[in-house]
Design a protein around this motif. Structure first.
Motif, PDB file in Angstrom:
ATOM      1  N   GLY A 165      30.964   6.277  -0.123  1.00 50.92           N
ATOM      2  CA  GLY A 165      30.626   7.670  -0.433  1.00 50.92           C
ATOM      3  C   GLY A 165      31.818   8.604  -0.434  1.00 50.92           C
ATOM      4  N   GLU A 166      32.748   8.399   0.492  1.00 46.97           N
ATOM      5  CA  GLU A 166      33.928   9.258   0.567  1.00 46.97           C
ATOM      6  C   GLU A 166      34.815   9.078  -0.665  1.00 46.97           C
ATOM      7  N   THR A 167      34.970   7.838  -1.108  1.00 44.01           N
ATOM      8  CA  THR A 167      35.783   7.574  -2.305  1.00 44.01           C
ATOM      9  C   THR A 167      35.153   8.202  -3.531  1.00 44.01           C
ATOM     10  N   ILE A 168      33.852   8.079  -3.661  1.00 46.86           N
ATOM     11  CA  ILE A 168      33.145   8.679  -4.799  1.00 46.86           C
ATOM     12  C   ILE A 168      33.310  10.198  -4.778  1.00 46.86           C
ATOM     13  N   ALA A 169      33.199  10.801  -3.609  1.00 45.82           N
ATOM     14  CA  ALA A 169      33.350  12.256  -3.499  1.00 45.82           C
ATOM     15  C   ALA A 169      34.754  12.689  -3.907  1.00 45.82           C
ATOM     16  N   ARG A 170      35.762  11.935  -3.506  1.00 50.69           N
ATOM     17  CA  ARG A 170      37.139  12.279  -3.872  1.00 50.69           C
ATOM     18  C   ARG A 170      37.391  12.113  -5.369  1.00 50.69           C
ATOM     19  N   ILE A 171      36.852  11.060  -5.933  1.00 45.01           N
ATOM     20  CA  ILE A 171      36.994  10.854  -7.387  1.00 45.01           C
ATOM     21  C   ILE A 171      36.279  11.976  -8.130  1.00 45.01           C
ATOM     22  N   ARG A 172      35.074  12.312  -7.681  1.00 46.84           N
ATOM     23  CA  ARG A 172      34.307  13.385  -8.321  1.00 46.84           C
ATOM     24  C   ARG A 172      35.068  14.713  -8.235  1.00 46.84           C
ATOM     25  N   ASP A 173      35.641  15.018  -7.076  1.00 45.42           N
ATOM     26  CA  ASP A 173      36.427  16.244  -6.919  1.00 45.42           C
ATOM     27  C   ASP A 173      37.616  16.268  -7.885  1.00 45.42           C
ATOM     28  N   ALA A 174      38.311  15.138  -7.988  1.00 50.99           N
ATOM     29  CA  ALA A 174      39.464  15.066  -8.894  1.00 50.99           C
ATOM     30  C   ALA A 174      39.037  15.265 -10.344  1.00 50.99           C
ATOM     31  N   LEU A 175      37.923  14.670 -10.724  1.00 61.23           N
ATOM     32  CA  LEU A 175      37.414  14.846 -12.091  1.00 61.23           C
ATOM     33  C   LEU A 175      37.019  16.296 -12.349  1.00 61.23           C
ATOM     34  N   LEU A 176      36.400  16.942 -11.371  1.00 56.46           N
ATOM     35  CA  LEU A 176      36.007  18.343 -11.542  1.00 56.46           C
ATOM     36  C   LEU A 176      37.228  19.255 -11.647  1.00 56.46           C
ATOM     37  N   ILE A 177      38.272  18.971 -10.867  1.00 58.07           N
ATOM     38  CA  ILE A 177      39.510  19.745 -10.988  1.00 58.07           C
ATOM     39  C   ILE A 177      40.090  19.560 -12.387  1.00 58.07           C
ATOM     40  N   GLY A 178      40.126  18.324 -12.846  1.00 57.07           N
ATOM     41  CA  GLY A 178      40.641  18.048 -14.190  1.00 57.07           C
ATOM     42  C   GLY A 178      39.825  18.730 -15.269  1.00 57.07           C
ATOM     43  N   LEU A 179      38.515  18.718 -15.135  1.00 59.67           N
ATOM     44  CA  LEU A 179      37.648  19.365 -16.115  1.00 59.67           C
ATOM     45  C   LEU A 179      37.856  20.872 -16.117  1.00 59.67           C
ATOM     46  N   ALA A 180      38.008  21.465 -14.942  1.00 61.63           N
ATOM     47  CA  ALA A 180      38.268  22.905 -14.860  1.00 61.63           C
ATOM     48  C   ALA A 180      39.617  23.243 -15.497  1.00 61.63           C
ATOM     49  N   SER A 188      39.557  15.010 -29.281  1.00 59.78           N
ATOM     50  CA  SER A 188      38.363  15.850 -29.358  1.00 59.78           C
ATOM     51  C   SER A 188      37.265  15.396 -28.398  1.00 59.78           C
ATOM     52  N   ASP A 189      37.419  14.247 -27.772  1.00 61.05           N
ATOM     53  CA  ASP A 189      36.355  13.720 -26.907  1.00 61.05           C
ATOM     54  C   ASP A 189      36.666  13.843 -25.411  1.00 61.05           C
ATOM     55  N   THR A 190      37.597  14.706 -25.056  1.00 58.95           N
ATOM     56  CA  THR A 190      38.019  14.814 -23.657  1.00 58.95           C
ATOM     57  C   THR A 190      36.864  15.199 -22.735  1.00 58.95           C
ATOM     58  N   VAL A 191      36.083  16.179 -23.101  1.00 57.81           N
ATOM     59  CA  VAL A 191      34.967  16.610 -22.244  1.00 57.81           C
ATOM     60  C   VAL A 191      33.957  15.479 -22.089  1.00 57.81           C
ATOM     61  N   SER A 192      33.687  14.757 -23.152  1.00 59.79           N
ATOM     62  CA  SER A 192      32.762  13.622 -23.082  1.00 59.79           C
ATOM     63  C   SER A 192      33.285  12.545 -22.138  1.00 59.79           C
ATOM     64  N   ARG A 193      34.583  12.349 -22.130  1.00 54.31           N
ATOM     65  CA  ARG A 193      35.166  11.343 -21.248  1.00 54.31           C
ATOM     66  C   ARG A 193      35.028  11.761 -19.787  1.00 54.31           C
ATOM     67  N   PHE A 194      35.219  13.046 -19.504  1.00 55.07           N
ATOM     68  CA  PHE A 194      34.981  13.545 -18.144  1.00 55.07           C
ATOM     69  C   PHE A 194      33.513  13.330 -17.760  1.00 55.07           C
ATOM     70  N   ALA A 195      32.602  13.670 -18.658  1.00 56.84           N
ATOM     71  CA  ALA A 195      31.171  13.530 -18.382  1.00 56.84           C
ATOM     72  C   ALA A 195      30.809  12.056 -18.138  1.00 56.84           C
ATOM     73  N   ASP A 196      31.348  11.155 -18.940  1.00 55.93           N
ATOM     74  CA  ASP A 196      31.083   9.727 -18.760  1.00 55.93           C
ATOM     75  C   ASP A 196      31.569   9.244 -17.397  1.00 55.93           C
ATOM     76  N   ALA A 197      32.755   9.699 -17.005  1.00 59.83           N
ATOM     77  CA  ALA A 197      33.309   9.293 -15.704  1.00 59.83           C
ATOM     78  C   ALA A 197      32.422   9.791 -14.567  1.00 59.83           C
ATOM     79  N   LEU A 198      31.991  11.050 -14.642  1.00 61.63           N
ATOM     80  CA  LEU A 198      31.110  11.591 -13.610  1.00 61.63           C
ATOM     81  C   LEU A 198      29.762  10.869 -13.592  1.00 61.63           C
ATOM     82  N   ARG A 199      29.245  10.572 -14.768  1.00 61.50           N
ATOM     83  CA  ARG A 199      27.961   9.862 -14.880  1.00 61.50           C
ATOM     84  C   ARG A 199      28.077   8.472 -14.264  1.00 61.50           C
ATOM     85  N   THR A 200      29.198   7.810 -14.447  1.00 58.47           N
ATOM     86  CA  THR A 200      29.405   6.482 -13.916  1.00 58.47           C
ATOM     87  C   THR A 200      29.358   6.476 -12.392  1.00 58.47           C
TER      88      THR A 200
END
Length: 76
Positions: free
Chosen positions: A12-27, A62-74
């Motif tokens: 769970g901690e690893t997933i939370a850190r990955i999710r945080d990093a993805l959200l920072i990147g998306l922002a 052009s698919d950068t946002v979709s790639r972020f969404a796919d990573a978060l969905r995974t």
């Protein structure tokens, strides 16, 4: 890079850190898009931004946002 047949197990901690990093990147990506739009508007008004101050798009894809969404969905 993992293929469709690979399986990863994260705690769970690893997933939370990955999710945080993805959200920072998306922002950050959203901010780049906003600044790029401002640059385009200024150029249309005849007030272009100096070349050394222009935002450089990090992916150029052009698919950068979709790639972020796919990573978060995974991550679930």
């Amino acid at each position: 890079m993992a293929n469709d047949h690979s399986t990863f197990t994260f705690n769970g901690e690893t997933i939370a850190r990955i999710r945080d990093a993805l959200l920072i990147g998306l922002a950050a990506f959203g901010e780049i898009e906003r600044l790029s739009a401002v640059q385009e508007i200024r150029a249309m008004k005849g007030k272009p931004v100096k070349k050394d101050l222009r935002v450089i798009h990090p992916t150029g894809a052009s698919d950068t946002v979709s790639r972020f969404a796919d990573a978060l969905r995974t991550l679930g």
